[in-house]
Design an enzyme around this catalytic site. Structure first.
Site, PDB file in Angstrom:
ATOM      1  CB  CYS A 124      51.128  48.975 -57.341  1.00  0.00           C
ATOM      2  SG  CYS A 124      51.498  48.251 -58.942  1.00  0.00           S
ATOM      3  CG  HIS A 172      36.187  39.642 -75.551  1.00  0.00           C
ATOM      4  ND1 HIS A 172      36.841  39.916 -76.730  1.00  0.00           N
ATOM      5  CD2 HIS A 172      34.916  40.108 -75.709  1.00  0.00           C
ATOM      6  CE1 HIS A 172      36.018  40.511 -77.571  1.00  0.00           C
ATOM      7  NE2 HIS A 172      34.839  40.651 -76.976  1.00  0.00           N
TER       8      HIS A 172
HETATM    9  C1  RB5 Z   1      56.551  51.032 -55.545  1.00  0.00           C
HETATM   10  O1  RB5 Z   1      57.586  51.966 -55.554  1.00  0.00           O
HETATM   11  C2  RB5 Z   1      56.329  50.473 -56.943  1.00  0.00           C
HETATM   12  O2  RB5 Z   1      57.406  49.689 -57.307  1.00  0.00           O
HETATM   13  C3  RB5 Z   1      55.039  49.684 -56.985  1.00  0.00           C
HETATM   14  O3  RB5 Z   1      53.988  50.494 -56.568  1.00  0.00           O
HETATM   15  C4  RB5 Z   1      54.615  49.168 -58.353  1.00  0.00           C
HETATM   16  O4  RB5 Z   1      54.633  50.171 -59.298  1.00  0.00           O
HETATM   17  C5  RB5 Z   1      55.252  47.958 -58.844  1.00  0.00           C
HETATM   18  O5  RB5 Z   1      54.957  47.470 -59.946  1.00  0.00           O
END
Ligand code: RB5
Length: 148
Positions: free
Chosen positions: A66, A99
């Protein structure tokens, strides 16, 4: 190895690069997307897909991406049997396997550069749990926490 990969819009297009790298290395990939970084979606959906692939043994390892890697790691670690490591360096990547017997690697595509991220993936996938007694003892305690 069978590896499940998922990324939200914040993780795109690093997921495509990671998949290309893993396929070239001969791994069997389950690709949960996204394939379109312009659509706002939810990291939690990808964490669920990849985490459940681990739970039902459809994949031995997972990669979640993400923007920061934080949301994906928080969500994935809610699933029983999932140990997701958010890594921005190669030391953490191999130690998380050796680990901590982690089964999912989380990456932040807005934080970690592409080449470093690919190197982290390589190191994570190549590393193995050492199985040493002290690590098993700690993992057993982690499983006890999971039951709380
Ligand atoms: C998306 O904008 C963002 O919030 C997501 O990809 C992530 O970084 C959340 O932790």
């Amino acid at each position: 190895m069978r590896i499940a990969v998922g990324a939200d819009h914040g993780g795109y297009p690093l997921n495509e690069r990671v998949i290309e790298e893993l396929r070239t290395a001969g791994h069997e990939i389950t690709d949960f997307g996204t394939h379109d970084g312009s659509i706002s979606d939810d990291y939690s959906d990808y964490a669920r897909e990849v985490g459940q692939a681990i739970q039902r043994n459809a994949a031995g390892l997972g990669i979640l991406i993400c923007g920061s890697g934080v949301g994906a790691s928080v969500a994935a670690n809610k699933l029983k049997g999932v140990r997701a490591a958010l890594c921005g360096d190669t030391y953490s990547a191999h130690q998380s396997r050796e680990h901590d017997d982690c089964n999912i690697l989380c990456l932040g595509a807005r934080v970690t550069g592409v080449e470093l991220a690919v190197e982290i993936v390589r190191v994570f996938v190549a590393a193995r749990f050492t199985g040493e007694e002290r690590h098993r003892r700690r993992l057993k305690k982690v499983l006890e926490i999971e039951r709380l």
